[in-house]
Motif scaffolding. Structure first.
Motif, mmCIF file in Angstrom:
data_model
loop_
_atom_site.group_PDB
_atom_site.id
_atom_site.type_symbol
_atom_site.label_atom_id
_atom_site.label_comp_id
_atom_site.label_asym_id
_atom_site.label_seq_id
_atom_site.Cartn_x
_atom_site.Cartn_y
_atom_site.Cartn_z
ATOM 1 N N GLU A 152 -7.605 -2.492 -2.057
ATOM 2 C CA GLU A 152 -6.819 -1.607 -1.186
ATOM 3 C C GLU A 152 -6.011 -0.618 -2.010
ATOM 4 O OE1 GLU A 152 -4.283 -3.956 1.286
ATOM 5 O OE2 GLU A 152 -5.914 -4.911 2.371
ATOM 6 N N ASN A 155 0.835 -1.216 0.000
ATOM 7 C CA ASN A 155 0.000 0.000 0.000
ATOM 8 C C ASN A 155 0.857 1.248 0.000
ATOM 9 O OD1 ASN A 155 -2.922 -0.548 -0.006
ATOM 10 N ND2 ASN A 155 -2.464 -1.805 1.781
ATOM 11 N N VAL A 169 -11.007 2.149 4.715
ATOM 12 C CA VAL A 169 -10.057 3.192 5.103
ATOM 13 C C VAL A 169 -10.763 4.069 6.127
ATOM 14 C CG1 VAL A 169 -8.635 5.126 4.357
ATOM 15 C CG2 VAL A 169 -8.948 3.161 2.845
ATOM 16 N N TYR A 186 -6.926 3.436 -1.239
ATOM 17 C CA TYR A 186 -6.114 4.138 -0.251
ATOM 18 C C TYR A 186 -5.486 5.416 -0.812
ATOM 19 C CZ TYR A 186 -4.010 4.015 4.450
ATOM 20 O OH TYR A 186 -3.686 4.266 5.772
ATOM 21 N N ILE A 241 -5.743 1.631 6.941
ATOM 22 C CA ILE A 241 -6.511 0.746 6.067
ATOM 23 C C ILE A 241 -6.626 -0.603 6.755
ATOM 24 C CG2 ILE A 241 -4.515 -0.059 4.715
ATOM 25 C CD1 ILE A 241 -6.508 0.176 2.235
#
Length: 214
Positions: A176, A16, A139, A180, A110
């Motif tokens: 994700e 991420n 999130v 994010y 997250i």
């Protein structure tokens, strides 16, 4: 619009973190990642951050006698980079209230579940054990309550009968990486803020599951 300074905290692979760095460097986030910090020297994400030209630092939690001592030192380290926004990206530490309060309204996390379901760890196996038909990722703003801050945005994935936890993890991770960087941009650009009533986007209070696209 001035670019915000972003510090990212990681404990592992930093996937991420990579997507946020890439989005920032591509001009898709109104902010610059100025540092990546890990509690583990072995975190693979540190090398990825260095390869992207980002400053890195390690603060090993095992070197401290208590969680409070560690968080006090971590706060000093994070603040040395003068961040506007702090992003938790797989940072596997439960933070003290002193730390979360210091970055109130400026810190995101997250979490791989559709909060408020499955706070904590092992979320994919828990979703499978419950027989859920859908799973996902959230999130949220970080508050003193573990995985309990106001949700900003969620993404859902289907759960199939033959799924393993690894299948779910892979499917969730794709989502994700999409949501994010978007939420980080919202916060950096001033569109998103944390109020006493909850998370607001463009002046509108978000619901319990966060932003709902029409």
């Amino acid at each position: 619009m001035s670019h915000k300074r972003i510090v990212i905290l990681i404990s592992g692979s930093g996937s991420n973190m990579q997507t946020i760095v890439a989005a920032s460097q591509a001009g898709k986030i109104a902010g610059e990642v100025v540092a990546v910090i890990s509690n583990k020297a072995s975190a693979a994400g540190l090398g990825k951050a260095q390869a992207a030209g980002i400053a890195t630092a390690v603060l090993a939690h095992g070197d401290f006698a208590s969680r409070e001592d560690y968080d006090a030192a971590l706060l000093q380290l994070v603040d040395s980079f003068h961040p506007d926004v702090v992003v938790l990206a797989g940072f596997m530490r439960i933070l003290t209230s002193a730390f979360t309060q210091h970055y109130h309204g400026r810190m995101l996390n997250i979490h791989p579940s559709l909060l408020p379901k499955y706070k904590g760890v092992d979320t994919h196996n828990r979703a499978l054990a419950a027989g859920d038909s859908e799973h996902g990722v959230s999130v949220h703003f970080v508050t003193e309550e573990l995985d309990g801050g106001p949700v900003i945005l969620q993404a859902k994935v289907p759960v199939f009968a033959e799924d393993t936890a690894a299948d779910l993890q892979a499917r969730v991770q794709v989502q994700e990486h999409g949501i994010y960087p978007l939420v980080v941009h919202w916060l950096c650009s001033g569109r998103l803020r944390l109020t006493a009533a909850g998370a607001e986007l463009d002046g509108e209070l978000l619901g319990p599951q966060g932003y709902a696209a029409d």
